[in-house]
Each structure stands twice: as structure tokens, then as C-alpha cells.
Design a protein around this motif. Structure first.
Motif, mmCIF file in Angstrom:
data_model
loop_
_atom_site.group_PDB
_atom_site.id
_atom_site.type_symbol
_atom_site.label_atom_id
_atom_site.label_comp_id
_atom_site.label_asym_id
_atom_site.label_seq_id
_atom_site.Cartn_x
_atom_site.Cartn_y
_atom_site.Cartn_z
ATOM 1 N N ALA A 97 -46.370 36.051 31.826
ATOM 2 C CA ALA A 97 -47.626 35.656 32.484
ATOM 3 C C ALA A 97 -48.118 36.870 33.257
ATOM 4 C CB ALA A 97 -47.365 34.466 33.399
ATOM 5 N N THR A 108 -50.522 40.528 34.114
ATOM 6 C CA THR A 108 -51.866 40.990 34.455
ATOM 7 C C THR A 108 -52.606 41.499 33.216
ATOM 8 O OG1 THR A 108 -50.948 41.690 36.570
ATOM 9 C CG2 THR A 108 -53.132 42.524 36.004
ATOM 10 N N SER A 158 -43.243 31.829 30.993
ATOM 11 C CA SER A 158 -42.986 32.568 32.225
ATOM 12 C C SER A 158 -41.573 32.239 32.676
ATOM 13 C CB SER A 158 -43.984 32.147 33.304
ATOM 14 O OG SER A 158 -43.590 32.644 34.572
ATOM 15 N N SER A 159 -40.963 33.125 33.440
ATOM 16 C CA SER A 159 -39.627 32.807 33.981
ATOM 17 C C SER A 159 -39.735 31.738 35.068
ATOM 18 C CB SER A 159 -38.966 34.071 34.524
ATOM 19 O OG SER A 159 -39.797 34.650 35.505
ATOM 20 N N ARG A 202 -45.305 28.850 37.858
ATOM 21 C CA ARG A 202 -46.291 29.935 37.744
ATOM 22 C C ARG A 202 -46.890 29.964 36.337
ATOM 23 N NH1 ARG A 202 -47.522 34.958 37.856
ATOM 24 N NH2 ARG A 202 -45.872 35.581 36.440
ATOM 25 N N ASN A 206 -40.518 45.985 31.377
ATOM 26 C CA ASN A 206 -40.051 46.694 30.195
ATOM 27 C C ASN A 206 -38.604 46.413 29.775
ATOM 28 O OD1 ASN A 206 -42.593 47.848 30.283
ATOM 29 N ND2 ASN A 206 -41.902 49.498 31.642
ATOM 30 N N TYR A 238 -58.846 46.946 23.133
ATOM 31 C CA TYR A 238 -57.885 45.861 22.908
ATOM 32 C C TYR A 238 -58.336 44.943 21.769
ATOM 33 C CZ TYR A 238 -55.885 47.629 27.190
ATOM 34 O OH TYR A 238 -55.309 48.459 28.122
HETATM 35 P P1 NDP Z 1 -47.308 42.344 35.600
HETATM 36 O O1 NDP Z 1 -46.524 42.741 36.799
HETATM 37 O O2 NDP Z 1 -48.645 41.751 35.821
HETATM 38 O O3 NDP Z 1 -46.473 41.304 34.731
HETATM 39 C C1 NDP Z 1 -45.147 41.548 34.361
HETATM 40 C C2 NDP Z 1 -44.267 40.343 34.673
HETATM 41 O O4 NDP Z 1 -44.259 40.169 36.082
HETATM 42 C C3 NDP Z 1 -44.838 39.058 34.099
HETATM 43 O O5 NDP Z 1 -44.261 38.835 32.835
HETATM 44 C C4 NDP Z 1 -44.447 38.022 35.131
HETATM 45 O O6 NDP Z 1 -43.198 37.424 34.828
HETATM 46 C C5 NDP Z 1 -44.272 38.804 36.418
HETATM 47 N N1 NDP Z 1 -45.374 38.544 37.337
HETATM 48 C C6 NDP Z 1 -46.665 38.874 37.182
HETATM 49 N N2 NDP Z 1 -47.403 38.467 38.225
HETATM 50 C C7 NDP Z 1 -46.532 37.851 39.065
HETATM 51 C C8 NDP Z 1 -46.674 37.213 40.318
HETATM 52 N N3 NDP Z 1 -47.854 37.105 40.923
HETATM 53 N N4 NDP Z 1 -45.555 36.690 40.879
HETATM 54 C C9 NDP Z 1 -44.377 36.787 40.277
HETATM 55 N N5 NDP Z 1 -44.182 37.372 39.088
HETATM 56 C C10 NDP Z 1 -45.244 37.913 38.500
HETATM 57 O O7 NDP Z 1 -47.326 43.598 34.644
HETATM 58 P P2 NDP Z 1 -48.470 44.278 33.779
HETATM 59 O O8 NDP Z 1 -49.354 43.272 33.156
HETATM 60 O O9 NDP Z 1 -49.112 45.338 34.552
HETATM 61 O O10 NDP Z 1 -47.564 44.974 32.644
HETATM 62 C C11 NDP Z 1 -46.814 44.207 31.741
HETATM 63 C C12 NDP Z 1 -46.414 45.040 30.526
HETATM 64 O O11 NDP Z 1 -47.595 45.516 29.891
HETATM 65 C C13 NDP Z 1 -45.583 46.277 30.826
HETATM 66 O O12 NDP Z 1 -44.713 46.498 29.740
HETATM 67 C C14 NDP Z 1 -46.609 47.390 30.888
HETATM 68 O O13 NDP Z 1 -46.069 48.665 30.583
HETATM 69 C C15 NDP Z 1 -47.588 46.941 29.830
HETATM 70 N N6 NDP Z 1 -48.981 47.372 30.069
HETATM 71 C C16 NDP Z 1 -49.675 47.920 29.023
HETATM 72 C C17 NDP Z 1 -50.972 48.296 29.152
HETATM 73 C C18 NDP Z 1 -51.718 48.809 27.965
HETATM 74 O O14 NDP Z 1 -52.905 49.093 28.100
HETATM 75 N N7 NDP Z 1 -51.122 48.925 26.804
HETATM 76 C C19 NDP Z 1 -51.664 48.188 30.447
HETATM 77 C C20 NDP Z 1 -50.877 47.545 31.469
HETATM 78 C C21 NDP Z 1 -49.577 47.161 31.268
HETATM 79 P P3 NDP Z 1 -43.146 35.986 34.146
HETATM 80 O O15 NDP Z 1 -43.747 36.145 32.839
HETATM 81 O O16 NDP Z 1 -41.703 35.657 34.123
HETATM 82 O O17 NDP Z 1 -43.922 35.066 35.022
#
Ligand code: NDP
Length: 347
Positions: free
Chosen positions: A21, A23, A46-47, A51, A86, A296
Motif C-alpha cells: 500500500a 505512495t 498490506s502488512s 491500513r 526493497n 508510467y
Molecule cells: P512507501 O514508503 O510509500 O511504501 C512502502 C511500504 O511502506 C508500503 O508497502 C507500506 O507497507 C509501507 N507504508 C507506506 N505508507 C505507510 C504508512 N503511512 N504507514 C505505515 N506503513 C506505510 O514507498 P514508495 O512508494 O516511495 O516506494 C515503494 C517502492 O517503489 C520502493 O521499492 C521504491 O524504490 C519504488 N519506487 C519506484 C519509483 C519509480 O518511479 N520507479 C518511485 C518511487 C518509489 P504495507 O504495504 O505493508 O502497508
């Protein structure tokens, strides 16, 4: 069932599951999937079940699961987009392959090359498509630069310079800065994109890296928030890379310098369909026309076409492995202070 399911008709729908889940899914990928005709995001894992449910509600996704296994057991899910932190990519890709789901995985694919190869092999063995979400290959600017290089517009390419020092926005100032076990740090986050973009533009492979990194203003726990590195490519090109999370007022860009001319891309190391390209030769400087489109959307479209057997994804699993190998060589070079060979993962 969501309203979108009803509108499309389930029988015609190709269902995607989001693992993570995240960003990036919220800001770019959910929309990029939804504009593909007949494709819909049908589930998110999501873990945290709570959420995940809140995320699903916010983004109008019908199913929310508290585990990857539960999402993979959903027969409506035919492909997954993996955008967790990652260190989780490896096991999630392998599980998705075992469940016979196609996989679009975020970069860096994994924290080491052996894991990335295991992911690629698991998908290959299961007969599912795997691709890497290196979005910059889909930028009209970088595609035009590649076209110019291939057409000989600058003669033999000699040098490249990548300006990718940016400011990590506050809402992303989390695991990238303080969680080495999650594969944080600027090199696995941004340098990996530089390496992939240069591999794409130059049609060449990096073979050696030198570099220095800093942990100057944001990152902790031994992670780097800025780096300068040089990659030597197997066609002789030397590429200088500047990557940072800490720089608020610099422009991004890429330059390819050849025997007969230079290509200058400005504001092109970005997620957005913007930026300019110009060609400088003995005839002067010529702006190059660019027809911008969503990076994208184009990337997902290529992935969907590849599932149908039409062409290959913009960045394959192999590209993800090779670009990771280059970034890891930069990490090693920065940490050891020694020139580091970029091992060929497929040798
Ligand atoms: P986020 O930090 O938004 O998300 C990563 C994980 O963090 C999610 O799977 C989620 O776990 C957890 N998480 C997110 N928001 C919350 C919150 N508010 N509270 C608690 N946990 C949260 O990471 P990004 O979206 O920035 O990046 C994710 C992946 O995408 C990475 O591998 C990054 O390298 C890649 N990326 C690639 C881009 C591109 O353009 N190709 C651009 C940006 C990132 P859960 O699912 O368990 O809830």
C-alpha cells in the motif's frame, strides 16, 4: 465488488493486485493501470489489514488483504505490481510466480544480485512475465536521446553526465533514510535509475565503478544521502553521476557527449512528462521536438502488451538485474574507496 468492476464487466477484466500500500502506487501506478483498456486494480495487500482497507477505500479498490498469500489466492488477480520496501521484493516475486501471476516489480529489484536472479528465474520457470518498473526508459526525452545516439547524431559517444541531485520530499523521508535492511540510501534509490537509463540510451553495459558518497544532512544508520560516481561502460563511455536526496535547488539533467556533438537533456530525471532535449554540433544548437506522455502509463502499456505476446516490457527483469548490479558496484566503490568491477550477472 466495486463500481468499476460492474462497469467493466468482470469477464472482460484483467485484474491487478497491488502488493504494498505504497505512495508510488497511489501517486502514479493505480491510475496508470486503470487507463489500460480492460485492466483494473482489484486488490491490495498490506502488512496491516486496517491500513490496507483504508488504502483500498481511498483508491476504490474492491479487495484488501492483510497478507500477500491471501492476495495471491484471489483468482481475480492475474498480475501483481510490487512496490513494497526493497528487502521484501524477492520473496514476494517468488511467491507471485508460484501463484502464476505476472509480475511488475519496483526497482531496485532486490538487495543483491543473487536474489534478483532468483526472482527472474522463478518467473521464467513459472512461465509468467516479469518486468522492472524503471520508468525513465519510458520518457519521451530519454527515448529521443537514445534515438539520436543510435542515429549517429553525435558520432561516437565518449562521456555522459547525469544530474540527479534532488530533494526527497517530506512524505518520503522514511525508510530510505534510516533503514539499511530495507535497501534505503540514495544509490539503490536513484543511481540504479541512472544506470538503467544510461544502459538504455547507450546500448552498453557498465563494467567498472568508482565513487564517493556522503551522509550529510538526512540519512542515518550508515546510509548515503548523496553520491558522486563514475561508471565505465563496455563501449568506452565514462559516465559521471550525481545523485542526492538533499539538494533543493538544482536542476536535473543528462548529457551525452560524442566526437561530433553533444545532447543536452534538462529537467529529465523526473517522474513527470516534462523536460527538454537539444543537440549541439558544428551547426549550432538545435532544440529537439518532444511529444511528452506519461512515463508510467507507457510502461504499464508495454507490460500489458508483452503479456499478450506483443513485444517486450520497457525494462525487462534482466534489465532490472543488470541495473541493480551496477548500483551495487557503486555502493561497494563508495564504501571501499576502490574501483569496483560490475559483475555480469549473466556470465
Ligand atoms: P512507501 O514508503 O510509500 O511504501 C512502502 C511500504 O511502506 C508500503 O508497502 C507500506 O507497507 C509501507 N507504508 C507506506 N505508507 C505507510 C504508512 N503511512 N504507514 C505505515 N506503513 C506505510 O514507498 P514508495 O512508494 O516511495 O516506494 C515503494 C517502492 O517503489 C520502493 O521499492 C521504491 O524504490 C519504488 N519506487 C519506484 C519509483 C519509480 O518511479 N520507479 C518511485 C518511487 C518509489 P504495507 O504495504 O505493508 O502497508
Amino acid at each position: 465488488m466495486s463500481l468499476v468492476d460492474i462497469t467493466l464487466g468482470e469477464e472482460k477484466m484483467f485484474g491487478w493486485g497491488l502488493i504494498g500500500a505504497s505512495t508510488i502506487a497511489a501517486e502514479h501506478m493505480i491510475a496508470a493501470i486503470r487507463v489500460q483498456p480492460g485492466h483494473e486494480v482489484v486488490a491490495v495487500a498490506s502488512s496491516s489489514a486496517a491500513r490496507g482497507r483504508a488504502y483500498a477505500d481511498q483508491h476504490l479498490v474492491s479487495a484488501a488483504y492483510g497478507s500477500v498469500e491471501a492476495l495471491l489466492a484471489d483468482p481475480k488477480v492475474q498480475a501483481v505490481y510490487i512496490s513494497t520496501t526493497n528487502e521484501l521484493h524477492r520473496d514476494q516475486v517468488i511467491a507471485a510466480a508460484a501463484a502464476r501471476k505476472h509480475v511488475l516489480c519496483e526497482k531496485p529489484l532486490a538487495l543483491n544480485v543473487a536474489d534478483a536472479l532468483a526472482m527472474l528465474n522463478a518467473c521464467g520457470d513459472a512461465g509468467v512475465l516479469m518486468a522492472t518498473n524503471h520508468h525513465l526508459r519510458n520518457a519521451a526525452t530519454h527515448r529521443k536521446i537514445r534515438e539520436l545516439v543510435r542515429a549517429g547524431a553525435i558520432g561516437k559517444p565518449l562521456f555522459a553526465r547525469v544530474f540527479h541531485a534532488v530533494y526527497l520530499p517530506p512524505h518520503l523521508q522514511g525508510w530510505r533514510l534510516d533503514k539499511p535492511q530495507a535497501g534505503g540510501g540514495v544509490i539503490l534509490d536513484l543511481t540504479v535509475h541512472d544506470a538503467d537509463t544510461l544502459r538504455f540510451i547507450l546500448d552498453a553495459e557498465p563494467v567498472e565503478a568508482v565513487g564517493m558518497a556522503q551522509s550529510a544532512a538526512m540519512a542515518s544508520a550508515g546510509l548515503e544521502d548523496g553520491a558522486m560516481a563514475v561508471l565505465r561502460f563496455d563501449n568506452g563511455v565514462l559516465a559521471q553521476l550525481h545523485d542526492a536526496f538533499t539538494v533543493k535547488h538544482a536542476d536535473t539533467g543528462i548529457e551525452i557527449h560524442g566526437e561530433k556533438g553533444s545532447i543536452v537533456g534538462r529537467n529529465v530525471m523526473t517522474q513527470h512528462p516534462v523536460g527538454t532535449v537539444s543537440l549541439r554540433t558544428a551547426d549550432g544548437e538545435k532544440p529537439i521536438a518532444i511529444e511528452h506522455e506519461s512515463l508510467y502509463v507507457r510502461g504499464v502499456a508495454a507490460f500489458c502488451a508483452a503479456i499478450r505476446g506483443e513485444g517486450t516490457p520497457a525494462a525487462t527483469a534482466e534489465d532490472g538485474v543488470r541495473s541493480l548490479a551496477a548500483a551495487l558496484a557503486v555502493v561497494d566503490a563508495c564504501r571501499t574507496g576502490a574501483a569496483t568491477r560490475v559483475a555480469n550477472p549473466f556470465a
